[in-house]
Design a protein around this motif. Structure first.
Motif, PDB file in Angstrom:
ATOM      1  N   CYS A 299       3.293  -2.355  -6.736  1.00 40.75           N
ATOM      2  CA  CYS A 299       3.537  -2.894  -5.395  1.00 40.75           C
ATOM      3  C   CYS A 299       5.026  -3.061  -5.129  1.00 40.75           C
ATOM      4  CB  CYS A 299       2.818  -4.228  -5.232  1.00 40.75           C
ATOM      5  SG  CYS A 299       1.021  -4.090  -5.273  1.00 40.75           S
ATOM      6  N   CYS A 300       5.762  -3.547  -6.110  1.00 40.34           N
ATOM      7  CA  CYS A 300       7.194  -3.758  -5.961  1.00 40.34           C
ATOM      8  C   CYS A 300       7.906  -2.440  -5.654  1.00 40.34           C
ATOM      9  CB  CYS A 300       7.752  -4.380  -7.238  1.00 40.34           C
ATOM     10  SG  CYS A 300       9.534  -4.678  -7.204  1.00 40.34           S
TER      11      CYS A 300
ATOM     12  N   LYS B 204       6.598   0.302  -4.329  1.00 38.00           N
ATOM     13  CA  LYS B 204       6.195   0.780  -3.001  1.00 38.00           C
ATOM     14  C   LYS B 204       6.872  -0.026  -1.897  1.00 38.00           C
ATOM     15  CE  LYS B 204       1.737   2.813  -4.100  1.00 38.00           C
ATOM     16  NZ  LYS B 204       0.308   2.835  -3.789  1.00 38.00           N
ATOM     17  N   CYS B 205       7.213  -1.267  -2.166  1.00 40.96           N
ATOM     18  CA  CYS B 205       7.785  -2.169  -1.156  1.00 40.96           C
ATOM     19  C   CYS B 205       9.287  -2.351  -1.335  1.00 40.96           C
ATOM     20  CB  CYS B 205       7.057  -3.506  -1.191  1.00 40.96           C
ATOM     21  SG  CYS B 205       5.320  -3.363  -0.733  1.00 40.96           S
ATOM     22  N   ASN B 206       9.952  -1.390  -1.946  1.00 45.47           N
ATOM     23  CA  ASN B 206      11.410  -1.389  -2.092  1.00 45.47           C
ATOM     24  C   ASN B 206      11.959  -2.653  -2.752  1.00 45.47           C
ATOM     25  OD1 ASN B 206      11.649   1.159  -0.789  1.00 45.47           O
ATOM     26  ND2 ASN B 206      11.392   0.123   1.172  1.00 45.47           N
TER      27      ASN B 206
ATOM     28  N   CYS C  56      10.550  -5.671  -3.070  1.00 48.17           N
ATOM     29  CA  CYS C  56      10.165  -6.972  -2.531  1.00 48.17           C
ATOM     30  C   CYS C  56       8.952  -7.517  -3.280  1.00 48.17           C
ATOM     31  CB  CYS C  56       9.846  -6.864  -1.039  1.00 48.17           C
ATOM     32  SG  CYS C  56       9.636  -8.464  -0.249  1.00 48.17           S
TER      33      CYS C  56
ATOM     34  N   CYS D  90       6.910 -11.042   1.919  1.00 45.68           N
ATOM     35  CA  CYS D  90       6.943  -9.583   1.761  1.00 45.68           C
ATOM     36  C   CYS D  90       5.713  -8.970   2.440  1.00 45.68           C
ATOM     37  CB  CYS D  90       6.947  -9.198   0.289  1.00 45.68           C
ATOM     38  SG  CYS D  90       8.365  -9.801  -0.627  1.00 45.68           S
TER      39      CYS D  90
ATOM     40  N   CYS E   9       4.944  -5.977   3.328  1.00 38.77           N
ATOM     41  CA  CYS E   9       4.478  -4.748   2.678  1.00 38.77           C
ATOM     42  C   CYS E   9       3.616  -5.087   1.472  1.00 38.77           C
ATOM     43  CB  CYS E   9       5.675  -3.895   2.264  1.00 38.77           C
ATOM     44  SG  CYS E   9       5.267  -2.484   1.222  1.00 38.77           S
ATOM     45  N   TYR E  10       4.106  -5.968   0.629  1.00 40.50           N
ATOM     46  CA  TYR E  10       3.400  -6.408  -0.582  1.00 40.50           C
ATOM     47  C   TYR E  10       2.067  -7.048  -0.209  1.00 40.50           C
ATOM     48  CZ  TYR E  10       3.170  -8.621  -5.286  1.00 40.50           C
ATOM     49  OH  TYR E  10       2.824  -8.997  -6.543  1.00 40.50           O
TER      50      TYR E  10
ATOM     51  N   LEU F  39      -0.740  -4.285   1.201  1.00 45.12           N
ATOM     52  CA  LEU F  39      -1.291  -3.204   0.372  1.00 45.12           C
ATOM     53  C   LEU F  39      -2.708  -3.575  -0.060  1.00 45.12           C
ATOM     54  CD1 LEU F  39       1.737  -2.208  -1.876  1.00 45.12           C
ATOM     55  CD2 LEU F  39       0.730  -0.868  -0.036  1.00 45.12           C
TER      56      LEU F  39
ATOM     57  N   CYS G  18      -2.032  -6.334  -4.529  1.00 42.98           N
ATOM     58  CA  CYS G  18      -0.905  -6.950  -5.238  1.00 42.98           C
ATOM     59  C   CYS G  18      -1.208  -8.402  -5.619  1.00 42.98           C
ATOM     60  CB  CYS G  18       0.328  -6.901  -4.346  1.00 42.98           C
ATOM     61  SG  CYS G  18       0.681  -5.248  -3.709  1.00 42.98           S
TER      62      CYS G  18
END
Length: 88
Positions: free
Chosen positions: A53-54, A56-58, A60, A72, A74-75, A78, A87
């Motif tokens: 997850c980290c 994929k989320c740059n 974060c 986050c 994005c986190y 997912l 995540c």
């Protein structure tokens, strides 16, 4: 001959600098995920999914060991194959 040595030196420098960037990104996720998963009962599984997850989320990862996923989006957003949160 000198031109070949110069070209090989430039290629070597480019390859090593890109490797350093990759290893730095991995270590920042690893450190954040170590904190996030420090109290997890299934520590290894938590680390595996947290690192996925980290990345994929740059980089974060929410602070703390649980919750705070609004930090986050994005986190937080997912999902796994069953539609649940991916995540930890």
């Amino acid at each position: 001959m000198k031109l070949v040595v110069v070209q090989l030196s430039i290629i070597f420098i480019l390859l090593t600098s890109s490797f350093c960037e990759l290893s730095t990104a991995d270590s920042s996720c690893g450190g954040k995920c170590d904190v996030r998963c420090s109290k997890a009962s299934q520590h290894e599984e938590c680390l595996k999914y947290c690192n996925i997850c980290c990345e994929k989320c740059n980089g974060c990862v929410p602070s703390g060991t649980f919750g705070n996923k609004d930090e986050c989006p994005c986190y937080r957003d997912l999902k796994n194959s069953k539609g649940g949160p991916k995540c930890p």
